[in-house]
Design an enzyme around this catalytic site. Structure first.
Site, PDB file in Angstrom:
ATOM      1  N   GLN A   1       6.740  11.521 -13.812  1.00 59.64           N
ATOM      2  CA  GLN A   1       7.972  12.200 -15.192  1.00 59.64           C
ATOM      3  C   GLN A   1       7.733  11.988 -15.992  1.00 59.64           C
ATOM      4  OE1 GLN A   1      10.037   8.185 -14.194  1.00 59.64           O
ATOM      5  NE2 GLN A   1       8.923   6.540 -14.786  1.00 59.64           N
TER       6      GLN A   1
ATOM      7  N   HIS B   1       5.279   8.317 -11.335  1.00 55.74           N
ATOM      8  CA  HIS B   1       6.278   8.151 -10.777  1.00 55.74           C
ATOM      9  C   HIS B   1       5.632   6.785  -9.198  1.00 55.74           C
ATOM     10  CE1 HIS B   1      11.449   7.198  -9.404  1.00 55.74           C
ATOM     11  NE2 HIS B   1      10.483   6.127  -9.283  1.00 55.74           N
TER      12      HIS B   1
ATOM     13  N   LYS C   1       7.678  -0.423  -0.705  1.00 56.11           N
ATOM     14  CA  LYS C   1       8.731   0.662  -0.374  1.00 56.11           C
ATOM     15  C   LYS C   1       7.870   1.965   0.229  1.00 56.11           C
ATOM     16  CE  LYS C   1      12.918   3.072  -1.724  1.00 56.11           C
ATOM     17  NZ  LYS C   1      13.766   3.723  -2.431  1.00 56.11           N
ATOM     18  N   HIS C   2       6.896   2.700  -0.440  1.00 57.38           N
ATOM     19  CA  HIS C   2       6.682   3.821  -0.246  1.00 57.38           C
ATOM     20  C   HIS C   2       4.888   3.079   0.257  1.00 57.38           C
ATOM     21  CE1 HIS C   2       9.693   5.758  -1.600  1.00 57.38           C
ATOM     22  NE2 HIS C   2       9.354   4.857  -3.441  1.00 57.38           N
TER      23      HIS C   2
ATOM     24  N   HIS D   1       6.519  -2.671  -6.663  1.00 52.12           N
ATOM     25  CA  HIS D   1       8.142  -1.643  -5.689  1.00 52.12           C
ATOM     26  C   HIS D   1       6.914  -0.865  -4.855  1.00 52.12           C
ATOM     27  CE1 HIS D   1      11.732  -0.118  -4.923  1.00 52.12           C
ATOM     28  NE2 HIS D   1      11.609   0.958  -6.035  1.00 52.12           N
ATOM     29  N   GLU D   2       6.099   0.468  -5.693  1.00 53.98           N
ATOM     30  CA  GLU D   2       5.734   1.338  -4.647  1.00 53.98           C
ATOM     31  C   GLU D   2       5.181   1.246  -3.963  1.00 53.98           C
ATOM     32  OE1 GLU D   2       7.090   5.038  -6.289  1.00 53.98           O
ATOM     33  OE2 GLU D   2       8.497   3.951  -7.526  1.00 53.98           O
TER      34      GLU D   2
ATOM     35  N   PHE E   1       6.669  -2.414 -10.661  1.00 56.55           N
ATOM     36  CA  PHE E   1       7.200  -1.081 -10.780  1.00 56.55           C
ATOM     37  C   PHE E   1       5.493  -0.678  -9.411  1.00 56.55           C
ATOM     38  CE2 PHE E   1       6.764   3.193 -12.947  1.00 56.55           C
ATOM     39  CZ  PHE E   1       7.153   3.681 -11.404  1.00 56.55           C
TER      40      PHE E   1
END
Length: 226
Positions: A34, A61, A118-119, A114-115, A111
């Protein structure tokens, strides 16, 4: 003795099934970078990390497992939460290349947490937590998108550029077709926000994207300064 030995079979089957449930299959990764100027130049604005203003460069990102039908797995393993200690040796690289711009200001840990949850947990059959972040940093070093655009005369100077020229510049520079995501600035103008490229399931090799996300940009978009 025979009855005792056979009694382990159902347990082994259950164990294997639980591993299959945790380690979801996927077809490819989106590697997404990003532009911080576009993140900040919007109605929601931004907050610089506690480490200070990031460099004027594309920031990571995420590295997102995806399926060829356009869907994606998420939050695949609640039993493998983010563990900062596993990536302590990557801290400086993450702060520089994967900075948070969310408000309030943070160190980046939320951050990255979360990454991963989730991923990253959806690719843990291939990459453990350290390898997930290391692989993503390696991709960032491999793909200097800002330099690719500058070499084509496309500068982050607030000017308007053709989205086709931006795509062509990136394709010529890296050898693969990107997907461009736009957002809008505080005045409602379309601007270059995120660049997606596709990576094979090892996380190492660029590939042509099997499918692109939904959404589209205006034909002419801004590339704001930062």
């Amino acid at each position: 003795m025979k009855l005792y030995s056979f009694s382990w079979v159902p347990l082994l089957v259950l164990a294997n099934l639980s591993l299959l449930c945790v380690s979801e299959d996927f077809d490819f990764f989106y590697f997404v970078q990003q532009w911080p100027g576009s993140y900040c130049d919007s109605k929601q604005s931004c907050c610089y990390p506690t480490t200070g203003k990031p460099v004027a460069d594309f920031g990571i990102h995420g590295l997102w497992p995806n399926y060829k039908d356009g869907s994606y797995p998420s939050n695949c393993d609640p039993n493998n939460p983010f563990d900062q200690s596993q990536i302590s040796d990557l801290s400086s690289g993450l702060q520089k290349n994967w900075p948070t711009l969310a408000c309030p200001s943070g160190s980046g840990l939320k951050f990255w947490e979360h990454e991963w949850e989730k991923h990253g947990t959806c690719s843990e059959s291939v990459l453990d937590q350290h390898a997930y972040f290391q692989t993503t940093l390696n991709l960032k070093r491999k793909l200097n998108l800002l330099q690719v655009l500058k070499d084509a005369g496309i500068q982050p100077n607030g000017q308007v550029y053709s989205i086709e020229n931006i795509k062509e510049a990136i394709q010529n520079g890296i050898g693969y077709t990107p997907w461009i995501e736009c957002n809008v600035d505080s005045s409602g103008n379309s601007q270059l926000y995120q660049i997606y490229v596709c990576v094979d399931t090892s996380g190492s090799n660029l590939i042509e994207c099997p499918v692109f996300p939904n959404g589209k940009c205006a034909s002419q978009i801004e590339f704001p300064s930062f």
